[in-house]
Enzyme design. Structure first.
Site, PDB file in Angstrom:
ATOM      1  N   LYS A 138      47.180  37.606  44.538  1.00 40.76           N
ATOM      2  CA  LYS A 138      45.902  37.610  45.245  1.00 40.76           C
ATOM      3  C   LYS A 138      46.088  37.145  46.684  1.00 40.76           C
ATOM      4  O   LYS A 138      46.843  36.197  46.944  1.00 40.76           O
ATOM      5  CB  LYS A 138      44.915  36.702  44.505  1.00 40.76           C
ATOM      6  CG  LYS A 138      43.531  36.586  45.141  1.00 40.76           C
ATOM      7  CD  LYS A 138      42.657  35.646  44.314  1.00 40.76           C
ATOM      8  CE  LYS A 138      41.300  35.407  44.967  1.00 40.76           C
ATOM      9  NZ  LYS A 138      40.453  34.490  44.170  1.00 40.76           N
ATOM     10  N   SER A 177      36.118  36.055  43.188  1.00 36.41           N
ATOM     11  CA  SER A 177      36.793  36.647  44.332  1.00 36.41           C
ATOM     12  C   SER A 177      38.121  37.312  43.995  1.00 36.41           C
ATOM     13  O   SER A 177      38.754  37.904  44.865  1.00 36.41           O
ATOM     14  CB  SER A 177      37.033  35.563  45.394  1.00 36.41           C
ATOM     15  OG  SER A 177      37.862  34.534  44.888  1.00 36.41           O
ATOM     16  N   SER A 208      36.046  32.323  40.110  1.00 37.16           N
ATOM     17  CA  SER A 208      36.690  33.506  40.674  1.00 37.16           C
ATOM     18  C   SER A 208      37.818  34.110  39.848  1.00 37.16           C
ATOM     19  O   SER A 208      38.339  35.163  40.202  1.00 37.16           O
ATOM     20  CB  SER A 208      37.218  33.197  42.078  1.00 37.16           C
ATOM     21  OG  SER A 208      36.144  33.001  42.961  1.00 37.16           O
TER      22      SER A 208
END
Length: 484
Positions: A82, A160, A184
């Site tokens: 990520k 996210s 997230s």
């Protein structure tokens, strides 16, 4: 014995979990390079539909897969990182910030967690898309475009860690990195029909760049399709380095040994109301209720649990202060690093950075103490049960555009809150929490159910999650997205 280029083998490599792929490598039925090439091919075909990548490092991945990889438990398995918090040497890092879209800046080093992924044998193919400064429950950065949900390309994959979740759900990689500062990992796992564990606080090291990130609110792990992958990756990556400020309790045995172990008869609390008092989609409540019925059938004792015991308005305000100060600090770091002024942030990140710049050191100290009081309140309430279950989100995966960064905050914030409201209390308390894909709505969209254990009790979560995965398997459910 090498890979045979048949439809059956292609499908097998696409949907086998990370533990299974690593086993194929050890048995020499497939090589690391063949796994990496197959994943790159899937990314090449599917990325124009999913838009899940922030950057790619295909050539480096090919070179690593063709060379001498570490003899870790995931040797040769393709993986994605990520584009938030964790750095990978030589790769771009943007954190979704629009002002950095044209920047040539690249990370000078691997963070400790990225190093551990590599040491485990994972081959990094690239970095996944995030909302700007990870300040949204949906992955729709205005400067880079939205990531799409493989179950329905018109819907959000959550945030996210939405780019990572989209890639795993589409069968590009079996596991991808995520972090969780307000749901997230769990939110995109719910949106994309995946397993998403937020470990206990301080389970992994923030070295070498941070003592803490967003105070005590940041958690690192992966999003996977199987429970055993989540456990095995945590086995490979958990633990501190000398000098870390905090550490979590050492597990009694490997978490992989807990998957399939008998959890015993558990006291389970069922929470169907949002702690923040907002409305809950009946389908999301029904998913949690159905999971509670399944737990009863499996011999567990289920009772109602009051959401009000987790509510703390002062604590929520303190959390906002801590996050705002963290965001302001990150923007200041970028401005110093690149000798630029970062402006033009999306409305929510901009508002938070402004608030962070206005906060005093005394404000931050008070916020940390207030957050600690809320944490203790939540932990005390949860001590009445072994496991707490709830919907992961209070709404189904939203349509893209409805909660994007160009929406007025008064319209977007209630939606983001509905997506994160069940998750946030356990970022505060530090308890491990996992979202499991136990339900799909009538539109074919996944609806996750959240399970929470006491601090340090990932072992209990893995036992229960393994039991549920066996009782109601989900790995054969796949999104209607080619190639096959």
């Amino acid at each position: 014995m090498s890979l045979r280029p048949t439809h059956a083998w292609s499908d097998l490599l696409r949907w086998t979990d990370a533990v299974g792929l690593a086993q194929l490598v050890r048995e020499r039925k497939v090589s690391p390079l063949e796994l990496v090439e197959a994943a790159i091919e899937r990314l090449t075909v599917l990325e124009p539909k999913l838009h899940c990548l922030a950057s790619e490092s295909f050539e480096r991945a090919r070179q690593q897969a063709a060379g001498e990889l570490p003899a870790g438990p995931f040797r040769g398995v393709p993986f994605l990182l990520k584009d938030a918090v964790q750095h990978s040497e030589g790769d771009p890092y943007r954190h979704g910030i629009g002002a950095l879209a044209g920047s040539e800046w690249r990370s000078s080093h691997d963070t400790e967690l990225a190093r551990r992924y590599r040491a485990a044998g994972f081959v990094l193919l690239g970095r996944t898309k995030v909302p700007e400064l990870t300040m949204s429950s949906t992955t729709e950065p205005l400067a880079y475009g939205p990531a799409h949900n493989p179950w329905s390309l018109t819907h959000s994959p959550g945030g996210s860690s939405g780019g990572s979740a989209a890639a795993v759900a589409a069968g590009i990689v079996p596991a991808a990195h995520g972090n969780d500062m307000g749901g997230s990992i769990r939110i995109p796992a719910s949106c994309c029909g995946l397993v998403g564990l937020k470990p206990s606080r301080d389970r992994t090291s923030p070295a070498p760049d941070h003592g803490e990130y967003w105070g005590p609110l940041t958690y690192e792990h992966v999003i996977t399709r199987s429970v055993r992958d989540s456990a095995a990756v945590l086995d490979a990556t958990a633990g501190t380095v000398p000098g870390d400020l905090h550490t979590a309790p050492t597990p009694a045995r490997p978490w992989s040994d807990e998957v399939g172990a008998d959890p015993g008869r558990l006291r389970v609390g069922l929470m169907l109301d949002l702690p923040n008092g907002g409305p809950v989609d009946p389908t999301c409540a029904a998913a949690a209720s159905d999971a509670a019925d399944l737990l009863t059938d499996l011999g567990h004792a289920v009772d109602e649990f009051s959401a009000t015991s987790l509510t703390n308005g002062a604590g929520a305000a303190a959390m906002s202060t801590i996050i705002a100060v963290g965001l302001a600090g990150e923007v200041a770091q970028w401005e110093e690093r690149l000798s630029i002024t970062i402006d033009g942030l999306e409305p929510m990140p901009a508002a938070m950075v402004t608030a962070g710049r206005a906060a005093s050191a005394l404000d931050l100290v008070r916020a940390v103490d207030t957050l600690a009081a809320w944490s203790r309140q939540i932990a005390a309430a949860c001590a009445e049960v072994d496991i707490l279950i709830s919907p992961t989100m209070a709404i189904a995966p939203p349509l893209l555009g409805t909660l994007s960064g160009d929406q007025p905050l008064e319209r977007a914030i209630p939606g983001w809150s509905a997506m994160s409201g069940f998750a946030i209390p356990f970022d505060v308390s530090g308890q491990p929490a996992i979202s499991l894909p136990l339900h799909w709505n009538t539109d074919g969209l996944p609806i996750g159910v959240q399970f929470v254990a006491g601090y340090g009790r990932e072992d209990l979560l893995f036992r229960l999650a393994g039991q549920l995965e066996h009782a109601r398997p989900w790995t054969q459910r796949r999104p209607p997205l080619g190639p096959h």
